[in-house]
Motif scaffolding. Structure first.
Motif, short mmCIF file in Angstrom:
data_model
loop_
_atom_site.label_atom_id
_atom_site.label_comp_id
_atom_site.label_asym_id
_atom_site.label_seq_id
_atom_site.Cartn_x
_atom_site.Cartn_y
_atom_site.Cartn_z
N LEU A 119 22.70 21.49 59.85
CA LEU A 119 23.88 20.80 59.34
C LEU A 119 24.45 21.52 58.12
CD1 LEU A 119 25.78 18.38 59.43
CD2 LEU A 119 24.14 17.16 57.99
N GLN A 120 23.60 21.98 57.23
CA GLN A 120 24.06 22.70 56.04
C GLN A 120 24.75 24.00 56.42
OE1 GLN A 120 20.30 22.82 54.01
NE2 GLN A 120 20.93 21.21 52.56
N ILE A 121 24.20 24.70 57.39
CA ILE A 121 24.80 25.95 57.86
C ILE A 121 26.16 25.68 58.48
CG2 ILE A 121 24.57 27.85 59.52
CD1 ILE A 121 21.53 27.72 58.99
N ALA A 122 26.26 24.62 59.28
CA ALA A 122 27.53 24.26 59.92
C ALA A 122 28.59 23.93 58.86
CB ALA A 122 27.33 23.09 60.87
N VAL A 123 28.20 23.20 57.83
CA VAL A 123 29.15 22.85 56.76
C VAL A 123 29.62 24.10 56.04
CG1 VAL A 123 29.36 21.69 54.53
CG2 VAL A 123 28.29 20.50 56.45
N ILE A 124 28.72 25.03 55.76
CA ILE A 124 29.10 26.28 55.08
C ILE A 124 30.07 27.07 55.95
CG2 ILE A 124 28.23 28.52 54.30
CD1 ILE A 124 25.70 27.00 53.36
N ILE A 125 29.80 27.17 57.24
CA ILE A 125 30.68 27.91 58.15
C ILE A 125 32.05 27.25 58.22
CG2 ILE A 125 31.05 28.50 60.59
CD1 ILE A 125 28.02 29.00 60.76
N ILE A 126 32.11 25.93 58.29
CA ILE A 126 33.39 25.22 58.34
C ILE A 126 34.17 25.45 57.05
CG2 ILE A 126 34.42 22.91 58.34
CD1 ILE A 126 32.22 22.13 60.37
N LEU A 127 33.50 25.41 55.91
CA LEU A 127 34.19 25.66 54.63
C LEU A 127 34.75 27.07 54.56
CD1 LEU A 127 31.81 23.88 52.08
CD2 LEU A 127 34.12 23.19 52.75
N VAL A 128 33.97 28.05 54.98
CA VAL A 128 34.44 29.44 54.95
C VAL A 128 35.63 29.62 55.88
CG1 VAL A 128 33.81 31.81 55.55
CG2 VAL A 128 32.23 30.41 54.21
N LEU A 129 35.55 29.06 57.08
CA LEU A 129 36.67 29.17 58.01
C LEU A 129 37.90 28.45 57.47
CD1 LEU A 129 34.92 28.73 61.48
CD2 LEU A 129 35.88 30.82 60.50
N GLY A 130 37.70 27.33 56.80
CA GLY A 130 38.82 26.61 56.20
C GLY A 130 39.52 27.43 55.13
N VAL A 131 38.75 28.11 54.30
CA VAL A 131 39.34 28.96 53.26
C VAL A 131 40.12 30.11 53.89
CG1 VAL A 131 38.78 30.60 51.42
CG2 VAL A 131 37.65 28.36 51.48
N ILE A 132 39.56 30.73 54.91
CA ILE A 132 40.24 31.85 55.57
C ILE A 132 41.54 31.39 56.22
CG2 ILE A 132 40.07 33.50 57.49
CD1 ILE A 132 37.06 33.71 56.80
N VAL A 133 41.49 30.29 56.95
CA VAL A 133 42.69 29.78 57.64
C VAL A 133 43.75 29.36 56.63
CG1 VAL A 133 43.56 27.90 59.09
CG2 VAL A 133 41.48 29.11 59.75
N SER A 134 43.36 28.69 55.56
CA SER A 134 44.35 28.27 54.57
C SER A 134 44.99 29.47 53.88
CB SER A 134 43.73 27.33 53.55
OG SER A 134 42.75 28.01 52.78
N ASN A 135 44.22 30.51 53.60
CA ASN A 135 44.79 31.72 53.00
C ASN A 135 45.78 32.40 53.94
OD1 ASN A 135 43.51 31.51 50.55
ND2 ASN A 135 41.77 32.76 51.16
N LEU A 136 45.47 32.42 55.24
CA LEU A 136 46.40 33.00 56.21
C LEU A 136 47.68 32.19 56.30
CD1 LEU A 136 43.95 34.06 59.05
CD2 LEU A 136 45.21 35.55 57.50
N MET A 137 47.57 30.87 56.23
CA MET A 137 48.75 30.01 56.27
C MET A 137 49.63 30.24 55.04
SD MET A 137 47.03 26.55 57.79
CE MET A 137 48.48 25.55 57.60
N VAL A 138 49.03 30.36 53.87
CA VAL A 138 49.79 30.62 52.65
C VAL A 138 50.46 31.99 52.73
CG1 VAL A 138 49.58 31.07 50.17
CG2 VAL A 138 48.46 29.09 51.18
N LEU A 139 49.76 32.98 53.26
CA LEU A 139 50.34 34.31 53.39
C LEU A 139 51.54 34.30 54.33
CD1 LEU A 139 49.94 37.29 52.61
CD2 LEU A 139 48.53 37.52 54.64
N LYS A 140 51.42 33.59 55.45
CA LYS A 140 52.52 33.49 56.40
C LYS A 140 53.72 32.78 55.78
CE LYS A 140 53.59 31.79 61.00
NZ LYS A 140 53.09 31.06 62.17
N TYR A 141 53.46 31.71 55.03
CA TYR A 141 54.54 30.97 54.38
C TYR A 141 55.23 31.81 53.30
CZ TYR A 141 56.91 27.45 51.57
OH TYR A 141 57.84 26.75 50.86
#
Length: 59
Positions: A8-30
């Motif tokens: 569960l801890q590993i899954a949460v870390i992976i979700i957080l990292v993916l969230g940061v990457i996706v949000s950065n890509l969205m900001v870059l596109k905007y």
């Protein structure tokens, strides 16, 4: 054992990292769609005033 991460801890870390990457890509596109002011306009306020005056006279 102590110090080991559970699944569960590993899954949460992976979700957080993916969230940061996706949000950065969205900001870059905007931000790519934004029109940034030219450096001259920021440095020279007279040039900015002349441009706005020309823009008003064209309308």
């Amino acid at each position: 054992m102590e110090g080991e991460l559970s699944g569960l801890q590993i899954a949460v870390i992976i979700i957080l990292v993916l969230g940061v990457i996706v949000s950065n890509l969205m900001v870059l596109k905007y931000s790519a769609k934004l029109k940034w002011p030219k450096r001259e306009d920021l440095v020279d306020p007279m040039a900015r005033a002349k441009k706005s005056e020309q823009h008003r006279s064209e309308q």
